[in-house]
Design a protein around this motif. Structure first.
Motif, PDB file in Angstrom:
ATOM      1  N   ASP A 183       1.011   9.359  -0.991  1.00 10.92           N
ATOM      2  CA  ASP A 183       2.363   8.785  -1.015  1.00 10.92           C
ATOM      3  C   ASP A 183       2.672   8.189  -2.382  1.00 10.92           C
ATOM      4  N   ILE A 191      -0.030  12.774   2.526  1.00 13.39           N
ATOM      5  CA  ILE A 191      -0.998  12.026   3.331  1.00 13.39           C
ATOM      6  C   ILE A 191      -0.617  10.565   3.135  1.00 13.39           C
ATOM      7  N   ASN A 246      -0.529   6.966   3.690  1.00 12.21           N
ATOM      8  CA  ASN A 246      -1.217   5.813   4.266  1.00 12.21           C
ATOM      9  C   ASN A 246      -0.539   4.503   3.858  1.00 12.21           C
ATOM     10  N   TYR A 250      -0.437   3.129   1.178  1.00 10.76           N
ATOM     11  CA  TYR A 250      -1.234   2.386   0.194  1.00 10.76           C
ATOM     12  C   TYR A 250      -1.541   3.285  -0.989  1.00 10.76           C
ATOM     13  N   MET A 251      -1.858   2.667  -2.103  1.00 10.26           N
ATOM     14  CA  MET A 251      -2.623   3.363  -3.126  1.00 10.26           C
ATOM     15  C   MET A 251      -4.034   3.331  -2.571  1.00 10.26           C
ATOM     16  N   GLY A 252      -4.295   4.306  -1.700  1.00  9.38           N
ATOM     17  CA  GLY A 252      -5.465   4.201  -0.842  1.00  9.38           C
ATOM     18  C   GLY A 252      -6.782   4.053  -1.588  1.00  9.38           C
TER      19      GLY A 252
HETATM   20 MG   LIG Z   1      -1.635   6.541  -0.329  1.00  5.04          MG
END
Ligand SMILES: [Mg+2]
Ligand SMILES: Cc1ncc(C[n+]2csc(CCOP(=O)(O)OP(=O)(O)O)c2C)c(N)n1
Lengths: 166, 534
Positions: B410, B435, B437, B439-441
């Motif tokens: 994202d 994908i 989530n 977040y900056m996963g």
């Molecule tokens: Mg992310």
């Protein structure tokens, strides 16, 4: 260990920046750098003195070779070459000290290139060690100004190069 | 200023894609080059346009991708005057290009352009930039007949030294526990077929770097899949135990080696690479072979013999059965790994997969089975978020009939999503699977593990990506339930327009296994988590 890296480069704008920039970007240290023309107007020679272990110097050499405008790289160990610096020195030389100083210049095979009332300007081209020794010998008289070119080098006859990558 | 060049492009037979941002343009040229194996080209104006290219150029440099960047420059007589839209772009890009030049005499223009393509596409490929002042753009010159490019300072060595090849073959034939470690160089050299023949003839297990994925069919038993920080346990264990490591077109990157001192501690190392400066840079090499992978593998195939190595392959099979990649398949939530598995099921080996940078990129390397070279396009060395969408567009331009799927994060997608308009304008039917989530996963994962769960600035309030896609003229789909995943993917594949699918996935999933910074390759975290899921 000290290495003298002699490189032939295309005589084009930006090449010096490229070489110097590569050293900075890869965190290699340059001890001295001398750039000048060669007998071929299309080529310049850069003589770079680097201090580092063999692994570092090998990377320096390979990274230099990777630069498109670098045509040839030779890596000399310091003992295998004729390696000279040119130095100009302005040393305090009042009339009473002048004979001593001129004797020193003579001893070191230097040349007086200018004379003033209080100072003489001496030119000396020799190995780093000789230059250092001359500087120490003159220091007590008072050195006003000093300029050095950085080392230029060439393989001596019958001596071997560590790596000659044509 | 490049108006004179654009005027010529008005009726030139060149497929020109106008991106929304020059960085996007550079990544498009990059994606085009990686998908096609040809040199990609990007053209921008001076100053701001040229400066906007830098991330894309650095990205191509790190991953050895052949692109030529043409930048306009102010008039020769104004250079150095801080003229309007002047920037010293050759100075700016010197350390991020394979070569760059400014053309100050129109007589040099033709030769410079030919040299640029030659340098970009040969040896270890990379980006070349040519800066062209506007007065040179309009000046006239006589076209010269084409001759071979010959540069005194650039002679890539293609053929490996025969003695070195012989020595390598002997070491391979003797080895009881060999591992082949393949990087992006095998892609650049178009040597996947030779690699297959080599590994199968000599009977060798193969592991790949992120950029090497696709060179060896991962559905085959002797594939160890990816090694390194988020590599498989069986690849990392095999490297740590092997007695011979055969590196081909790889550069011992820190994400691959973990702690260098303890990397492959029992191995003799063969290193095949076209770039001499890659050899013994990070890891001491016993048998260097400088040259093109395709050529050297062809020679090696003649010299190597089949050897059974039953014990070694049994050991590998045991690791594989004990430590497969896992995730919680029973979870009612959409697990990111589940989405990627479903994309694999739906596309098998026909899709060109592109990614952003972060957790989703690692899951795509782990859970998609890469089987063909140039079918996995990802930013490895620079790790450039925002690469995915424009690179996918470039790949689609190279292969108009291919199914190109960008599996993006994202946050990565947010960086360059403006290029959706470009895909729409040129009717390039790229697919994007976000994908999402929230977040900056990957940053969040490190904060969870190493910063006491203090999620500092790694959260983004995202737009409704499907609505953004629709507003820009593409198709947008949002998926919030696990039961909808398969259908959404099927719908996406059937879609003729650019299509963006926003998968709202489990928010705090982690990538395992993981070799933490400073750890040796076999010291992986997360294997206990896998076990608990078994
Ligand atoms: Mg992310
Ligand atoms: C241009 C750029 N800026 C910053 C980073 C550092 N970085 C690496 S991964 C990451 C987060 C990626 O988030 P997202 O795209 O959502 O992917 P996820 O990890 O959540 O799958 C960041 C900020 C980077 N790699 N590239």
């Amino acid at each position: 260990m000290k290495h003298i890296i002699s490189t032939l480069v295309q005589n084009k704008p930006g090449v010096l920046a490229h070489v110097a920039g590569m050293f900075a970007a890869r965190a290699f240290n340059i001890d001295s750098l001398a750039v000048g023309r060669t007998d071929d107007p299309a080529l310049s020679r850069m003589t770079i003195v680097v201090i580092g272990d063999d692994k570092v110097v090998e990377q320096v050499r390979k990274q230099l070779e990777k630069i498109i405008d670098v045509v040839k790289v030779q890596d000399f160990a310091i003992k295998d070459v004729i390696a000279h610096d040119l130095m100009l020195m302005c040393v305090h030389a009042p009339p009473e000290k002048r004979p001593e100083i001129l004797a020193l210049v003579e001893m070191f095979k230097g040349k007086v290139v200018d004379i003033g009332q209080k100072f003489v300007m001496v030119e000396l081209a020799d190995t780093e060690e000789k230059l250092e020794a001359f500087i120490e010998a003159c220091r007590p008289y008072g050195i006003k100004n000093l300029a050095r070119t950085g080392t230029v080098a060439m393989a001596g006859f019958e001596r071997t190069e560590i790596a000659d990558n044509q | 200023m490049v108006l004179p060049l654009f005027d010529k492009l008005y009726d030139a037979p060149i497929n020109f894609i106008i991106p929304r941002h020059e960085q996007g343009g550079a990544h498009m040229a990059d994606g085009y080059a990686r998908a096609s194996g040809k040199v990609g080209v990007v053209l921008t104006t001076s100053g701001p346009g040229a400066c906007n290219l830098t991330t894309g150029i650095a990205n191509a440099m790190m991953d050895s991708v052949p692109i030529v960047a043409l930048t306009g420059q102010v008039r020769t007589d104004l250079i150095g005057n801080d003229a309007f839209q002047e920037s010293d772009i050759t100075g700016v890009t010197r350390s991020i290009t394979k070569h760059n030049m400014i053309v100050k005499d129109v007589k040099d223009l033709q030769q410079s352009i030919r040299e640029a393509f030659y340098i970009a596409g040969t040896g270890r490929p990379g980006p070349v930039l040519i800066d062209i002042p506007v007065d040179i753009e309009v000046a006239k010159c006589q076209m010269k007949p084409l001759t071979e490019v010959s540069l005194p300072g650039y002679k890539p060595q293609v053929k490996g030294h025969h003695r070195q090849i012989k020595m390598a073959a002997e070491a391979i034939n003797k080895s009881e526990k060999p591992v082949v470690y393949v990087g992006g160089g095998v892609v650049s050299s178009n040597a996947a077929e030779e690699l297959r023949a080599f590994a199968q003839k000599a009977n060798l297990p193969v592991t790949m770097t992120l950029l090497g994925l696709g060179t060896y069919d991962q559905t085959r038993a002797e594939s160890l899949d990816m090694l390194g920080m988020h590599g498989t346990a069986y690849a990392n264990y095999a490297v740590q135990e092997c007695d011979l490591l055969i590196a081909i077109g790889a550069r011992f990157d820190d994400r691959v080696t973990g702690k260098v001192k303890t990397f492959a501690p029992h191995a003799k190392v063969i290193h095949i690479d076209i770039d001499p400066s890659s050899i013994s840079k990070n890891v001491a090499v016993n048998i260097p072979v400088v040259g093109d992978a395709k050529y050297i593998l062809t020679e090696l195939i003649k010299e190597v013999q089949h050897k059974e190595r039953k014990e070694w392959f049994d050991k590998i099979a045991d690791w594989k059965s004990r430590f497969p990649l896992r995730y919680d398949t029973k979870s009612p939530n959409i697990k990111p790994q589940y989405v990627i598995e479903q994309i694999w099921e739906a596309t098998k080996d026909r899709a060109i997969i592109v990614t952003g940078v972060g957790q989703h990129q690692m899951w795509t390397s782990q859970f998609y089975k890469h089987t063909k070279p140039r079918h996995f396009i990802t930013s490895g060395g620079l790790g450039t978020m925002g690469f995915g969408l424009p690179a996918a567009i470039g790949a689609q331009v190279a292969l108009p009939d291919a199914l190109v799927v960008d599996i993006d994060g994202d946050s990565s997608f947010n960086m360059t999503l403006t290029e959706i308009s470009t895909a729409v304008q040129y009717e390039l039917p790229i697919k994007v699977c976000i994908i999402n989530n929230g977040y900056m996963g990957m940053v969040r994962q490190w904060q969870e593990l190493f910063y006491n769960k203090r999620y500092s600035k790694s959260y983004l309030k995202n737009p409704d990506f499907a609505a953004v896609a629709e507003a820009l003229g593409a198709v947008g789909i949002t998926v919030e339930k696990k039961s909808e995943v398969k259908n959404a993917i099927a719908k996406m594949i059937a879609e003729k327009k650019p299509c963006i699918v926003d998968f709202h996935v489990e928010r705090e999933e982690n990538v395992w296994p993981m070799v933490a910074t400073g750890k040796s390759l076999h010291e992986m975290d997360g294997l206990d988590i896998f076990e608990s899921m078994a």
